[in-house]
Design a protein around this motif. Structure first.
Motif, short mmCIF file in Angstrom:
data_model
loop_
_atom_site.label_atom_id
_atom_site.label_comp_id
_atom_site.label_asym_id
_atom_site.label_seq_id
_atom_site.Cartn_x
_atom_site.Cartn_y
_atom_site.Cartn_z
N ASP A 70 0.83 -1.21 0.00
CA ASP A 70 0.00 0.00 0.00
C ASP A 70 0.86 1.26 0.00
O ASP A 70 0.64 2.18 -0.78
N LEU A 71 1.84 1.25 0.89
CA LEU A 71 2.70 2.41 1.04
C LEU A 71 3.54 2.63 -0.22
O LEU A 71 3.63 3.74 -0.74
N PRO A 171 4.86 9.67 10.05
CA PRO A 171 3.90 10.69 10.47
C PRO A 171 3.59 10.64 11.97
O PRO A 171 3.40 11.68 12.59
N VAL A 172 3.60 9.43 12.54
CA VAL A 172 3.29 9.32 13.97
C VAL A 172 4.37 10.00 14.81
O VAL A 172 4.10 10.71 15.77
N LEU A 173 5.62 9.81 14.41
CA LEU A 173 6.72 10.48 15.11
C LEU A 173 6.56 11.99 15.04
O LEU A 173 6.78 12.70 16.02
N ARG A 174 6.17 12.48 13.89
CA ARG A 174 5.94 13.93 13.72
C ARG A 174 4.82 14.41 14.65
O ARG A 174 4.93 15.47 15.26
N LEU A 175 3.75 13.61 14.73
CA LEU A 175 2.65 13.97 15.64
C LEU A 175 3.15 13.99 17.08
O LEU A 175 2.83 14.89 17.86
N GLN A 176 3.95 12.98 17.43
CA GLN A 176 4.47 12.90 18.79
C GLN A 176 5.39 14.06 19.13
O GLN A 176 5.54 14.43 20.29
N ALA B 76 -5.69 8.53 5.11
CA ALA B 76 -6.87 7.96 5.77
C ALA B 76 -6.79 6.44 5.83
O ALA B 76 -7.29 5.82 6.77
N ASN B 77 -6.16 5.85 4.83
CA ASN B 77 -6.07 4.39 4.78
C ASN B 77 -4.88 3.83 5.55
O ASN B 77 -4.78 2.62 5.75
N TYR B 78 -3.99 4.71 5.96
CA TYR B 78 -2.80 4.26 6.70
C TYR B 78 -3.22 3.68 8.03
O TYR B 78 -3.91 4.31 8.83
N GLY B 79 -2.81 2.44 8.28
CA GLY B 79 -3.28 1.74 9.47
C GLY B 79 -2.43 1.95 10.71
O GLY B 79 -2.73 1.41 11.77
N GLY B 80 -1.39 2.74 10.60
CA GLY B 80 -0.42 2.82 11.69
C GLY B 80 -0.70 3.85 12.78
O GLY B 80 0.08 3.97 13.71
N PHE B 81 -1.80 4.57 12.67
CA PHE B 81 -2.05 5.64 13.65
C PHE B 81 -2.58 5.12 14.98
O PHE B 81 -2.04 5.45 16.04
N PHE B 86 -3.06 7.71 18.01
CA PHE B 86 -3.72 8.76 17.23
C PHE B 86 -4.88 8.17 16.44
O PHE B 86 -4.78 7.05 15.93
N ARG B 87 -5.97 8.93 16.34
CA ARG B 87 -7.16 8.43 15.67
C ARG B 87 -7.78 9.55 14.85
O ARG B 87 -8.11 10.61 15.37
N ILE B 88 -7.90 9.31 13.55
CA ILE B 88 -8.62 10.27 12.71
C ILE B 88 -10.10 10.15 13.05
O ILE B 88 -10.65 9.04 13.08
N THR B 89 -10.73 11.29 13.35
CA THR B 89 -12.16 11.23 13.70
C THR B 89 -13.03 11.95 12.68
O THR B 89 -14.22 11.71 12.61
N LYS B 90 -12.41 12.82 11.88
CA LYS B 90 -13.19 13.56 10.89
C LYS B 90 -12.34 13.80 9.65
O LYS B 90 -11.14 14.05 9.76
#
Lengths: 183, 183
Positions: A70-71, A171-176, B76-81, B86-90
């Motif tokens: 996917d990536l 992206p998660v690291l960036r969010l963190q 949106a399809n990335y499953g790693g959040f 982290f959770r996309i809500t909108k």
DNA sequence: TAGATTGTTAATCGATTAACAATC
DNA sequence: TAGATTGTTAATCGATTAACAATC
């Protein structure tokens, strides 16, 4: 500044736009040469040219993409590389089901042929979009084949010789990096 | 270290693994509290817990995603959040064609309702996957609505108040960070 | 010539490291 | 008790800034 039609700038203006002191601008630039004129400042197009040359972004770099999941598909389909001096020239995956198929206009090749390909074509940069569990072993193969820079999309920390450069896209690291500051 | 079954570590070991001096480890940790025991070292699970608390990654953060184009869909399809807090809500887009449709299980909402939504739900973090040309105007709306951190996928430099944190995901910039070192 | 700005040296500032008393 | 390692203070190092001669 070029887009704004400006011709000349100064260390002061550059500093202001970049959030640095004018002294910092002059000091940093002076490490690489003398690009300005006393009393006048810097010619913007000349300076931009010199910076592109110094940073080696004045050429087209070929890139190998490893991983066609996917990536990898998202990366292969991303249209923003070519305009800015980078071109994917080969895509690899280990899954026999995928080999021979296409993503983003590229044929997916067998990783088994990757090392030899990279040596032959002298590709220096690779993008890594494989599962986290496979990232280190693929990296070892890439390094062995002479790859000098790796852009890694897997959320792992790779071990490589000092001479090999690594950058991560996580992206998660960036969010963190930001949550600490959010109340 | 937890996965390795280790229970206790020292500033020396932490430094070694992170490429820092043991003094640096102790100095940095001491900014936030006293987490170790003289003569013994640091309890690993306790330290990890404290670090997660300090960095505020010990909770689930809700995120608004703006932009439902190719890039937005990939995000949106990335499953790693979710696994990592982290959770996309909108999800929002401006294109009437897209509003009401779904990507990655999320209904695409009209950006017109975004500011009010964010105020009401108190979402603090947004991910920006809109075209570069729209990034600043969307950012202004997000900031106005009270967003405190933005992860921007567009290759632009955003202007925001100092209190708002920004991080960028730009693979080309990452590649450009490495070309200087590649021969 | 007078004004402006560079490139560079010297001064300042802040971050890293070394050292050590406290103590587990 | 002896050995080990923390948290912190003092020393060192390197990076940033201020200042200025050179000169456009």
């Amino acid at each position: 500044m070029i887009a704004e039609g400006k011709v000349i700038t100064s260390s002061q203006e550059l500093g202001q736009r970049l959030g640095l002191s004018s002294a910092q601008i002059r000091k940093d630039l002076s490490q690489f040469g003398e690009f300005g004129k006393q009393g006048t400042g810097y010619n913007i197009t000349f300076l931009a040219e010199q910076l592109r040359r110094i940073l080696k972004v004045d050429q087209l770099w070929n890139i190998a993409l490893v991983g066609a999941g996917d990536l990898g598909r998202a990366v292969a389909n991303y249209g923003g590389f070519f305009d800015r001096g980078f071109r994917i020239t080969k895509v690899y995956d280990i899954d026999p089901q995928k080999i021979g198929q296409r993503i983003g206009g590229f044929i997916i090749h067998d990783v088994a042929s990757m090392a030899a390909d990279i040596r032959k074509t002298k590709i220096k940069i690779a993008m890594l979009a494989v599962p986290a569990a496979d990232a280190q072993s693929v990296t070892d193969k890439l390094v062995e084949a002479g790859i000098q820079a790796i852009l890694c999309y897997a959320p792992v920390s790779l071990k490589v010789p000092e001479s090999v450069k690594i950058q991560y896209i996580d992206p998660v690291l960036r969010l963190q990096h930001m949550t600490y500051y959010v109340s």
